[in-house]
Design a protein around this motif. Structure first.
Motif, PDB file in Angstrom:
ATOM      1  N   LYS A 147      29.484  40.309  11.104  1.00  0.00           N
ATOM      2  CA  LYS A 147      29.514  40.478  12.571  1.00  0.00           C
ATOM      3  C   LYS A 147      28.179  40.957  13.123  1.00  0.00           C
ATOM      4  CE  LYS A 147      34.399  41.801  12.696  1.00  0.00           C
ATOM      5  NZ  LYS A 147      35.242  42.966  12.429  1.00  0.00           N
ATOM      6  N   ARG A 148      27.359  41.507  12.252  1.00  0.00           N
ATOM      7  CA  ARG A 148      26.129  42.144  12.724  1.00  0.00           C
ATOM      8  C   ARG A 148      25.083  41.175  13.258  1.00  0.00           C
ATOM      9  NH1 ARG A 148      25.579  46.936   8.116  1.00  0.00           N
ATOM     10  NH2 ARG A 148      27.103  48.336   9.097  1.00  0.00           N
ATOM     11  N   TYR A 149      25.099  39.931  12.807  1.00  0.00           N
ATOM     12  CA  TYR A 149      24.112  38.970  13.318  1.00  0.00           C
ATOM     13  C   TYR A 149      24.271  38.801  14.836  1.00  0.00           C
ATOM     14  CZ  TYR A 149      23.696  37.723   8.353  1.00  0.00           C
ATOM     15  OH  TYR A 149      23.518  37.768   6.992  1.00  0.00           O
ATOM     16  N   ASP A 150      25.510  38.637  15.276  1.00  0.00           N
ATOM     17  CA  ASP A 150      25.758  38.490  16.721  1.00  0.00           C
ATOM     18  C   ASP A 150      25.436  39.777  17.461  1.00  0.00           C
ATOM     19  OD1 ASP A 150      26.533  35.873  16.433  1.00  0.00           O
ATOM     20  OD2 ASP A 150      28.687  36.315  16.362  1.00  0.00           O
ATOM     21  N   GLN A 151      25.736  40.924  16.823  1.00  0.00           N
ATOM     22  CA  GLN A 151      25.434  42.213  17.454  1.00  0.00           C
ATOM     23  C   GLN A 151      23.927  42.395  17.604  1.00  0.00           C
ATOM     24  OE1 GLN A 151      27.731  44.393  14.483  1.00  0.00           O
ATOM     25  NE2 GLN A 151      29.092  45.182  16.069  1.00  0.00           N
ATOM     26  N   ILE A 152      23.187  41.955  16.593  1.00  0.00           N
ATOM     27  CA  ILE A 152      21.717  42.039  16.645  1.00  0.00           C
ATOM     28  C   ILE A 152      21.173  41.140  17.757  1.00  0.00           C
ATOM     29  CG2 ILE A 152      19.603  41.340  15.423  1.00  0.00           C
ATOM     30  CD1 ILE A 152      20.934  42.439  12.837  1.00  0.00           C
ATOM     31  N   ASN A 153      21.690  39.934  17.859  1.00  0.00           N
ATOM     32  CA  ASN A 153      21.215  39.014  18.904  1.00  0.00           C
ATOM     33  C   ASN A 153      21.479  39.575  20.301  1.00  0.00           C
ATOM     34  OD1 ASN A 153      20.210  37.150  17.083  1.00  0.00           O
ATOM     35  ND2 ASN A 153      22.064  35.907  17.049  1.00  0.00           N
ATOM     36  N   ALA A 154      22.657  40.171  20.491  1.00  0.00           N
ATOM     37  CA  ALA A 154      22.993  40.763  21.794  1.00  0.00           C
ATOM     38  C   ALA A 154      22.071  41.950  22.088  1.00  0.00           C
ATOM     39  CB  ALA A 154      24.454  41.203  21.808  1.00  0.00           C
ATOM     40  N   PHE A 155      21.817  42.753  21.068  1.00  0.00           N
ATOM     41  CA  PHE A 155      20.940  43.925  21.204  1.00  0.00           C
ATOM     42  C   PHE A 155      19.524  43.485  21.575  1.00  0.00           C
ATOM     43  CE2 PHE A 155      18.014  46.719  18.606  1.00  0.00           C
ATOM     44  CZ  PHE A 155      18.025  47.820  19.469  1.00  0.00           C
ATOM     45  N   SER A 218      17.507  32.736  10.084  1.00  0.00           N
ATOM     46  CA  SER A 218      18.178  31.582  10.680  1.00  0.00           C
ATOM     47  C   SER A 218      19.095  31.990  11.821  1.00  0.00           C
ATOM     48  CB  SER A 218      19.016  30.841   9.637  1.00  0.00           C
ATOM     49  OG  SER A 218      18.202  30.323   8.627  1.00  0.00           O
ATOM     50  N   ARG A 219      19.824  33.084  11.622  1.00  0.00           N
ATOM     51  CA  ARG A 219      20.850  33.450  12.593  1.00  0.00           C
ATOM     52  C   ARG A 219      20.339  34.355  13.704  1.00  0.00           C
ATOM     53  NH1 ARG A 219      26.333  34.432   9.194  1.00  0.00           N
ATOM     54  NH2 ARG A 219      27.106  34.720  11.324  1.00  0.00           N
ATOM     55  N   CYS A 220      19.148  34.910  13.523  1.00  0.00           N
ATOM     56  CA  CYS A 220      18.623  35.832  14.541  1.00  0.00           C
ATOM     57  C   CYS A 220      17.247  35.423  15.048  1.00  0.00           C
ATOM     58  CB  CYS A 220      18.596  37.259  13.997  1.00  0.00           C
ATOM     59  SG  CYS A 220      20.225  37.885  13.531  1.00  0.00           S
ATOM     60  N   ASP A 221      16.916  34.146  14.921  1.00  0.00           N
ATOM     61  CA  ASP A 221      15.693  33.640  15.548  1.00  0.00           C
ATOM     62  C   ASP A 221      16.081  33.067  16.904  1.00  0.00           C
ATOM     63  OD1 ASP A 221      12.832  32.543  15.571  1.00  0.00           O
ATOM     64  OD2 ASP A 221      14.045  30.762  15.945  1.00  0.00           O
ATOM     65  N   THR A 222      15.545  33.648  17.964  1.00  0.00           N
ATOM     66  CA  THR A 222      15.815  33.153  19.315  1.00  0.00           C
ATOM     67  C   THR A 222      14.484  33.066  20.058  1.00  0.00           C
ATOM     68  OG1 THR A 222      16.085  35.397  20.204  1.00  0.00           O
ATOM     69  CG2 THR A 222      18.081  34.311  19.356  1.00  0.00           C
ATOM     70  N   ASP A 223      14.471  32.326  21.147  1.00  0.00           N
ATOM     71  CA  ASP A 223      13.244  32.263  21.953  1.00  0.00           C
ATOM     72  C   ASP A 223      12.941  33.630  22.553  1.00  0.00           C
ATOM     73  OD1 ASP A 223      12.751  29.628  21.379  1.00  0.00           O
ATOM     74  OD2 ASP A 223      13.852  28.866  23.113  1.00  0.00           O
ATOM     75  N   THR A 224      13.971  34.426  22.763  1.00  0.00           N
ATOM     76  CA  THR A 224      13.796  35.782  23.294  1.00  0.00           C
ATOM     77  C   THR A 224      13.162  36.697  22.265  1.00  0.00           C
ATOM     78  OG1 THR A 224      15.781  35.483  24.631  1.00  0.00           O
ATOM     79  CG2 THR A 224      15.045  37.733  24.300  1.00  0.00           C
ATOM     80  N   ALA A 225      13.626  36.576  21.013  1.00  0.00           N
ATOM     81  CA  ALA A 225      13.144  37.447  19.928  1.00  0.00           C
ATOM     82  C   ALA A 225      12.872  36.595  18.696  1.00  0.00           C
ATOM     83  CB  ALA A 225      14.186  38.522  19.632  1.00  0.00           C
ATOM     84  N   PRO A 226      11.740  35.874  18.699  1.00  0.00           N
ATOM     85  CA  PRO A 226      11.457  34.932  17.611  1.00  0.00           C
ATOM     86  C   PRO A 226      11.069  35.620  16.306  1.00  0.00           C
ATOM     87  CG  PRO A 226       9.601  35.030  19.124  1.00  0.00           C
ATOM     88  CD  PRO A 226      10.685  35.869  19.724  1.00  0.00           C
TER      89      PRO A 226
END
Length: 275
Positions: A147-155, A218-226
């Protein structure tokens, strides 16, 4: 060097294997001496941008350094982050959680270490430990770390919304280079303090850690936080690359010195006339 060139070259792309190997130099200098010359130029630019960031006190940067033991988190802080005024740095190391920290959710201690506006924050390890060592060593149940990957992305989205720009660096070293560095620590009396017998326990789980890192990126690379994959077998290249990522990030943020809340000419006259 065009703005964003190093960020583009080292950017991890979700769903694709990065293709960047620990000994690569995919962009920039190909020799230690050349890198040293470029670092000096980078230092001058960083100094100016960091002063504007500090003076405006409206945005901040958070540099996250993750990597296997000996990948050079401390060395990067010393050589890359050491290019800016230490007054504008906020460095936080995340070690084994204390009893007090374990009473809270995994992001509690991370929130307490965030940079305030105007600062460049540096995390030596980070909230990603909670999907790395916590996963590999089974410190929590799989459904907890899952569950922490989604929590990290939201954070991280929350941080971006509050004016914090993240630069997440995976310091990528090879198994062979780690072996050389562990031996070097044991052969040099002034480096013995860096050696921990437990490092070999983590090394024995090398493949498990590589899988855990791949999933975290893979799961926590976003344009917001690459995420950026920084080849780290060559220390000089690692230091150059991280300093350049920091520079390009600050250039894109374009911090400006604030307008003075007083009449500059009038104040100049007053100072000149003062005793």
């Amino acid at each position: 060097m065009g703005m964003g060139r190093v960020r583009d070259a080292l950017r991890f792309r979700r769903g694709k294997k990065s293709g960047i190997e620990p000994g690569d130099q995919p962009v920039g200098p190909t020799s230690k001496s050349n890198a040293a010359k470029q670092l000096q130029a980078t230092a001058d630019q960083l100094d100016r941008l960091q002063e504007a960031l500090y003076a405006s006190a409206s945005q901040s940067v958070l540099l996250v350094l993750q990597g296997m033991d000996t990948s050079g988190k401390g060395g990067t802080i010393r050589h890359a982050c050491g290019l800016v005024n230490p007054q504008g740095l906020h460095i936080k190391s995340f070690k084994k959680p204390t009893r007090a920290e374990l009473k809270h959710d995994f992001l509690w201690r991370v929130r307490r270490g965030l940079p305030t506006p105007g600062m460049i924050g540096v995390f030596d390890r980070s909230h990603y430990e909670d999907v790395l060592i916590a996963r590999v060593d089974s410190l929590v149940k799989p459904d907890t770390w899952e569950k922490r990957y989604d929590q990290i992305n939201a954070f991280e989205q929350e941080l971006a919304d509050s004016g914090i720009t993240m630069v997440k660096c995976f310091l990528h070293i090879s198994r062979e280079e780690q072996r050389k560095r562990l031996i070097a620590r044991l052969e040099r009396p002034n480096k013995l303090w860096k050696y921990n017998p437990a490092d070999l326990d983590a090394r024995a789980k090398w493949d498990d850690y590589q899988d855990a890192y791949t999933d975290a990126l893979s799961r926590c690379d976003t344009d917001t936080a690459p995420w950026f994959v920084v080849p780290s077998d060559h220390k000089w290249y690692r230091n150059w690359a991280v300093s350049q990522l920091l520079l390009e990030t600050l250039e894109s943020m374009d911090p400006q010195f604030p307008e003075p809340p007083f009449d500059v000419e009038a104040e100049l006259e007053r100072v000149k006339e003062a005793e």
